[in-house]
Write a protein that holds these residues in place. Structure first.
Motif, PDB file in Angstrom:
ATOM      1  N   SER A  57      42.662  51.302  43.385  1.00  0.00           N
ATOM      2  CA  SER A  57      43.507  50.451  42.535  1.00  0.00           C
ATOM      3  C   SER A  57      42.763  49.254  41.965  1.00  0.00           C
ATOM      4  CB  SER A  57      44.720  49.952  43.339  1.00  0.00           C
ATOM      5  OG  SER A  57      44.315  48.982  44.291  1.00  0.00           O
ATOM      6  N   GLU A  58      41.479  49.149  42.255  1.00  0.00           N
ATOM      7  CA  GLU A  58      40.730  47.965  41.848  1.00  0.00           C
ATOM      8  C   GLU A  58      40.554  47.868  40.331  1.00  0.00           C
ATOM      9  OE1 GLU A  58      39.618  44.408  42.620  1.00  0.00           O
ATOM     10  OE2 GLU A  58      40.237  45.751  44.228  1.00  0.00           O
ATOM     11  N   ASP A  59      40.123  48.941  39.679  1.00  0.00           N
ATOM     12  CA  ASP A  59      39.831  48.909  38.243  1.00  0.00           C
ATOM     13  C   ASP A  59      41.051  49.145  37.361  1.00  0.00           C
ATOM     14  OD1 ASP A  59      37.174  48.401  38.770  1.00  0.00           O
ATOM     15  OD2 ASP A  59      36.641  50.521  38.773  1.00  0.00           O
ATOM     16  N   ARG A  60      41.955  50.012  37.818  1.00  0.00           N
ATOM     17  CA  ARG A  60      43.160  50.294  37.037  1.00  0.00           C
ATOM     18  C   ARG A  60      44.307  50.609  37.985  1.00  0.00           C
ATOM     19  NH1 ARG A  60      42.821  56.169  34.455  1.00  0.00           N
ATOM     20  NH2 ARG A  60      41.912  57.265  36.206  1.00  0.00           N
ATOM     21  N   GLU A  89      45.680  59.902  34.403  1.00  0.00           N
ATOM     22  CA  GLU A  89      46.196  58.677  35.023  1.00  0.00           C
ATOM     23  C   GLU A  89      45.683  58.588  36.459  1.00  0.00           C
ATOM     24  OE1 GLU A  89      47.660  56.183  33.712  1.00  0.00           O
ATOM     25  OE2 GLU A  89      48.518  56.959  31.856  1.00  0.00           O
ATOM     26  N   ASN A  90      45.626  57.389  36.989  1.00  0.00           N
ATOM     27  CA  ASN A  90      45.153  57.127  38.337  1.00  0.00           C
ATOM     28  C   ASN A  90      46.306  57.372  39.312  1.00  0.00           C
ATOM     29  OD1 ASN A  90      43.304  56.351  40.267  1.00  0.00           O
ATOM     30  ND2 ASN A  90      43.572  54.151  39.911  1.00  0.00           N
ATOM     31  N   LEU A 140      50.170  50.237  42.573  1.00  0.00           N
ATOM     32  CA  LEU A 140      49.260  49.304  43.212  1.00  0.00           C
ATOM     33  C   LEU A 140      48.197  48.903  42.203  1.00  0.00           C
ATOM     34  CD1 LEU A 140      49.102  48.522  46.293  1.00  0.00           C
ATOM     35  CD2 LEU A 140      47.380  50.291  46.502  1.00  0.00           C
ATOM     36  N   HIS A 141      47.912  47.620  42.100  1.00  0.00           N
ATOM     37  CA  HIS A 141      46.839  47.162  41.215  1.00  0.00           C
ATOM     38  C   HIS A 141      46.088  46.039  41.906  1.00  0.00           C
ATOM     39  CE1 HIS A 141      44.623  46.933  37.548  1.00  0.00           C
ATOM     40  NE2 HIS A 141      45.048  45.731  37.231  1.00  0.00           N
ATOM     41  N   LYS A 142      44.776  46.198  41.977  1.00  0.00           N
ATOM     42  CA  LYS A 142      43.895  45.240  42.652  1.00  0.00           C
ATOM     43  C   LYS A 142      44.345  44.996  44.092  1.00  0.00           C
ATOM     44  CE  LYS A 142      42.496  43.064  38.364  1.00  0.00           C
ATOM     45  NZ  LYS A 142      41.350  43.873  38.099  1.00  0.00           N
ATOM     46  N   GLY A 143      44.798  46.062  44.745  1.00  0.00           N
ATOM     47  CA  GLY A 143      45.176  45.990  46.149  1.00  0.00           C
ATOM     48  C   GLY A 143      46.522  45.358  46.429  1.00  0.00           C
TER      49      GLY A 143
END
Length: 168
Positions: A57-60, A89-90, A140-143
């Protein structure tokens, strides 16, 4: 006649607003929590990869989809999640109490779907996240949890949540 239609329209809007408020409260009440060991828990996918949800979730934004092979609503939402995966999609999915790895793999093959899956055969991972309902969708985005919802949601609802997370 026009007054009657206006009154029905107004009452319909009030009913929709109340329904929306109730659904928001239910989502808030059922919202999953990041486990204390979130960053250090090693996870393994069915295809043998070791993954970290925080790293993914760090980059996207990452859509985490908690589902089960026995879940009736999941039969409608899983194809949409598969479509998101095919579109790049992630996405990471968690199969909750759906059997051993072979059984989950067989279920996916039978449904002709390819998904990145962490098998939570004993339900421990989902319990750590405080997942009480399937399906549960967590973005989740950037943890950090950006949004979550339980129950049925549409393909466009998932896309909108991922888009919204990119803006935050």
């Amino acid at each position: 006649m026009v007054n009657k239609l206006l009154r029905w329209g107004r009452e319909g809007l009030v009913l929709l607003a109340l329904l929306g408020a109730v659904l928001l409260v239910i989502d808030w009440w059922r919202a999953p929590q990041l486990p204390a060991t979130f960053n250090s828990t090693p996870l393994h996918t069915l295809d043998g990869r070791n993954v970290s949800l925080a790293a993914l979730s760090e980059d996207r934004p990452l859509l985490i989809y908690f589902w089960a092979s026995w879940c009736g609503v999941c039969r409608f939402t899983t194809p949409d999640v598969s479509r998101l995966t095919e579109e790049g999609e992630n996405v990471m999915t968690v199969a909750l109490r759906s059997g051993d790895d072979q059984k989950v793999t067989g279920w996916l093959a039978h449904k002709k779907m390819t998904l990145p899956v962490i098998n939570d055969a004993d339900g421990r991972l989902s319990q750590n996240w405080e997942i009480g309902v399937t399906p549960t969708f967590v973005v989740l985005h950037k943890g950090a949890i950006v949004s979550s919802t339980t129950g049925w949601t549409s393909y466009w609802g998932m896309k909108l949540r991922l888009w919204w997370a990119r803006l935050s």
